[in-house]
Design an enzyme around this catalytic site. Sequence first.
Site, short mmCIF file in Angstrom:
data_model
loop_
_atom_site.label_atom_id
_atom_site.label_comp_id
_atom_site.label_asym_id
_atom_site.label_seq_id
_atom_site.Cartn_x
_atom_site.Cartn_y
_atom_site.Cartn_z
N ARG A 234 0.83 -1.20 0.00
CA ARG A 234 0.00 0.00 0.00
C ARG A 234 0.87 1.25 0.00
O ARG A 234 1.91 1.30 0.66
CB ARG A 234 -0.91 0.03 1.23
CG ARG A 234 -2.03 -1.01 1.23
CD ARG A 234 -3.10 -0.66 0.20
NE ARG A 234 -4.29 -1.48 0.31
CZ ARG A 234 -4.47 -2.63 -0.32
NH1 ARG A 234 -3.51 -3.12 -1.10
NH2 ARG A 234 -5.60 -3.30 -0.18
N GLU A 263 -1.71 7.93 -5.35
CA GLU A 263 -1.05 8.03 -4.05
C GLU A 263 0.34 8.65 -4.14
O GLU A 263 0.95 8.90 -3.09
CB GLU A 263 -0.95 6.64 -3.41
CG GLU A 263 -2.28 6.02 -3.07
CD GLU A 263 -2.12 4.67 -2.38
OE1 GLU A 263 -2.28 4.62 -1.16
OE2 GLU A 263 -1.85 3.67 -3.08
N HIS A 279 -0.93 -0.75 -9.03
CA HIS A 279 -1.43 -1.75 -8.09
C HIS A 279 -1.94 -2.98 -8.85
O HIS A 279 -3.06 -3.46 -8.65
CB HIS A 279 -2.54 -1.16 -7.22
CG HIS A 279 -2.64 -1.83 -5.88
ND1 HIS A 279 -1.53 -2.11 -5.10
CD2 HIS A 279 -3.71 -2.30 -5.18
CE1 HIS A 279 -1.92 -2.71 -3.98
NE2 HIS A 279 -3.24 -2.85 -4.01
#
Length: 305
Positions: A234, A263, A279
């Site tokens: 993450r 992000e 991801h």
Amino acid sequence: MRTILITPRPFHEKGSEQIEKLEQLGYKVIVNDTGKRYSKEQLMDLGANADAILTGNDPLDKELLSQAKNLKVISKYGVGLDNIDLTYANEKGIKVCKALGANSVSVAESAMMMILTSLRQYNSLCHNSKSGIEKRLMGREAKGKTLGILGLGAIGKNVAQFAHAFEMNIIGYDPYVTQDQVEDYVRMDTFEELLKQSDVISLHLPLLESTKYIIDELAISKMREGAIVINTARGGLIDSLALFKALQTDKLSFVSEDVELKERPEELKQMERYNITPHAASFTLEADQNTMKIAVQNIIDNLEE
């Protein structure tokens, strides 16, 4: 008739077998066939009468869960639960399940690929070659290097197995895993010792309050000069600004991440010694089918008990 809401888009095209399984058991199945993620309004509307929700990364917050009056089970299409208000779900007696082990091989293979490509400057070699620049860059071998693995769940243990085949030295850190729970080739140690001794550090932790920004400026300062950081977990585990500064000053020689693109700031994404993928480490045919199968079975097991 009980209603199952399935929000991940892959189910519409590739999950027919699992959808049929639910329908044969007498469930009404609502599948996201829009080609896009549901908006919050759509989720709230469709989830209001659902007995179970099979979700990907859709935000299932307190507002949504409070209106889902019949909801008994949330089944995650994956393993990360940071998009779900677990505290409120627990208060409401909603069972939350994840597809444990379904994508552990796929993510571990991606992590190992990222370790090797980072050591060998593969990205720069490809970019130069496509630009007509015949420049041979000096890389480093994996053999003999020390790999620090943060998080020794299914994925972390698979990474350790792959790295052992490359004759890497392996240090592990996980507050919930003891030495007798890992293979002999993994030496469990403290977080600080792992930072100090590792040539490559690979993250395989869930995003919790206790792990948010576990890799920050202080943690990076304790790493070896020229260390490599790999993150297939993450984005919130690492402070973006600290990464940027560490690459800018050559404290880190390379960083490779598989996180949500939003992000990370653009200035970091454009750095030469930084790689990012959207991801997608778990996106293999095998992991997809495994995840669908386990996620659906979690619903059946918990609604039928």
